[in-house]
Motif scaffolding. Structure first.
Motif, PDB file in Angstrom:
ATOM      1  N   PHE A  40       8.303   3.216 -19.288  1.00 56.03           N
ATOM      2  CA  PHE A  40       8.453   2.407 -18.082  1.00 56.03           C
ATOM      3  C   PHE A  40       7.793   3.181 -16.959  1.00 56.03           C
ATOM      4  CE2 PHE A  40      10.484   1.139 -14.149  1.00 56.03           C
ATOM      5  CZ  PHE A  40      10.459  -0.246 -14.243  1.00 56.03           C
ATOM      6  N   SER A  41       7.024   2.500 -16.121  1.00 51.26           N
ATOM      7  CA  SER A  41       6.364   3.208 -15.027  1.00 51.26           C
ATOM      8  C   SER A  41       6.430   2.413 -13.730  1.00 51.26           C
ATOM      9  CB  SER A  41       4.901   3.519 -15.376  1.00 51.26           C
ATOM     10  OG  SER A  41       4.167   2.338 -15.509  1.00 51.26           O
ATOM     11  N   TYR A  42       6.380   3.161 -12.647  1.00 49.88           N
ATOM     12  CA  TYR A  42       6.298   2.598 -11.298  1.00 49.88           C
ATOM     13  C   TYR A  42       5.214   3.378 -10.577  1.00 49.88           C
ATOM     14  CZ  TYR A  42       7.082   1.829  -6.377  1.00 49.88           C
ATOM     15  OH  TYR A  42       6.894   1.535  -5.057  1.00 49.88           O
ATOM     16  N   GLU A  43       4.301   2.668  -9.931  1.00 48.50           N
ATOM     17  CA  GLU A  43       3.241   3.321  -9.169  1.00 48.50           C
ATOM     18  C   GLU A  43       2.995   2.572  -7.871  1.00 48.50           C
ATOM     19  OE1 GLU A  43      -1.416   4.763  -9.575  1.00 48.50           O
ATOM     20  OE2 GLU A  43      -0.512   3.587 -11.183  1.00 48.50           O
ATOM     21  N   LYS A  44       2.823   3.342  -6.804  1.00 50.54           N
ATOM     22  CA  LYS A  44       2.443   2.790  -5.510  1.00 50.54           C
ATOM     23  C   LYS A  44       1.249   3.600  -5.020  1.00 50.54           C
ATOM     24  CE  LYS A  44       4.102   1.728  -0.880  1.00 50.54           C
ATOM     25  NZ  LYS A  44       5.223   1.809   0.053  1.00 50.54           N
ATOM     26  N   ARG A  45       0.182   2.902  -4.673  1.00 54.27           N
ATOM     27  CA  ARG A  45      -1.028   3.580  -4.226  1.00 54.27           C
ATOM     28  C   ARG A  45      -1.447   3.027  -2.867  1.00 54.27           C
ATOM     29  NH1 ARG A  45      -5.583   2.937  -8.250  1.00 54.27           N
ATOM     30  NH2 ARG A  45      -5.739   0.905  -7.277  1.00 54.27           N
ATOM     31  N   ARG A  46      -1.706   3.950  -1.934  1.00 52.87           N
ATOM     32  CA  ARG A  46      -2.170   3.581  -0.605  1.00 52.87           C
ATOM     33  C   ARG A  46      -3.534   4.224  -0.388  1.00 52.87           C
ATOM     34  NH1 ARG A  46       2.931   5.324  -0.364  1.00 52.87           N
ATOM     35  NH2 ARG A  46       2.355   7.273   0.579  1.00 52.87           N
ATOM     36  N   SER A  47      -4.517   3.402  -0.052  1.00 49.51           N
ATOM     37  CA  SER A  47      -5.872   3.886   0.211  1.00 49.51           C
ATOM     38  C   SER A  47      -6.161   3.727   1.697  1.00 49.51           C
ATOM     39  CB  SER A  47      -6.901   3.067  -0.578  1.00 49.51           C
ATOM     40  OG  SER A  47      -6.649   3.153  -1.943  1.00 49.51           O
ATOM     41  N   PHE A  48      -6.678   4.786   2.291  1.00 51.59           N
ATOM     42  CA  PHE A  48      -7.052   4.779   3.706  1.00 51.59           C
ATOM     43  C   PHE A  48      -8.552   5.025   3.789  1.00 51.59           C
ATOM     44  CE2 PHE A  48      -2.737   6.352   3.275  1.00 51.59           C
ATOM     45  CZ  PHE A  48      -2.044   5.567   4.174  1.00 51.59           C
ATOM     46  N   THR A  49      -9.281   4.108   4.409  1.00 48.56           N
ATOM     47  CA  THR A  49     -10.720   4.267   4.553  1.00 48.56           C
ATOM     48  C   THR A  49     -11.032   5.017   5.841  1.00 48.56           C
ATOM     49  OG1 THR A  49     -10.929   2.138   5.681  1.00 48.56           O
ATOM     50  CG2 THR A  49     -11.175   2.124   3.281  1.00 48.56           C
TER      51      THR A  49
END
Length: 183
Positions: A40-49
């Motif tokens: 089971f996995s949880y991922e949160k990704r935030r990209s800032f340009t």
């Protein structure tokens, strides 16, 4: 003079990833065992340009379930190690990278929990105990099955691998492990 073809993009990415798995092992006769792994996995990704635009994507759920069977082939005698053979099947039960929302565009809103393909792995492992050290090594071959997706046929290719390592017992309750794994 400098010639630049295409865009130069600068991004800063922050990623939070949590992975849990439940493994069930069942002892079978003839020095063998059956194993089922439920990840089971949880991922949160935030990209800032570079122009301060933020894009957030997340995903959670069941990953690729795998089932394995292993059997001890020989009992190590003298200088010879114990030999174990294993056969594993990895399913494509997790969310495929090709099926997530926004996969066809530049902005992905959901992240995959699986690989999107099935594979079959065969491995031969040797284990030698020289108290207080356990030496181990393995050779493996994985057949990764191609799949037809909306973008066309996806074939990630097969892999061969080798790993070597050792575990050193510090006392009755703790040990240190060192390993090298190449695929």
């Amino acid at each position: 003079p400098v010639l630049v073809v295409g865009d130069i993009v600068s991004e800063r990415i922050k990623r939070d990833l949590t992975q849990l798995s439940t493994t069930l092992r069942f002892g079978l006769p003839w020095d063998s065992q059956l194993e089922v792994r439920l990840p089971f996995s949880y991922e949160k990704r935030r990209s800032f340009t570079a122009d301060d635009m933020e894009v957030t994507a997340s995903g959670s759920g069941l990953g690729d379930v795998d089932i394995g069977f292993s059997r001890q082939l020989t009992q190590g005698v003298g200088r010879w190690p114990d030999l174990l053979a294993s056969l594993r099947f990895k399913s494509a039960t997790g969310t495929s990278p090709f099926d997530v929302a926004g996969a066809a565009s530049d902005v992905v809103n959901e992240l995959a929990t699986g690989t999107g393909y099935e594979s079959l792995n065969l491995a031969l492992t040797g284990v030698k105990v020289v108290d207080p050290v356990v030496y181990f090594g393995s050779v493996s071959y994985s057949r990764n099955f191609a799949r037809d997706e909306t973008i066309g046929r996806v074939d990630v290719g097969d892999t061969t691998g080798i790993s070597l390592g050792m575990a050193v017992a510090l006392n009755l309750n703790s040990s240190l492990s060192f390993a090298y794994d190449q695929r």
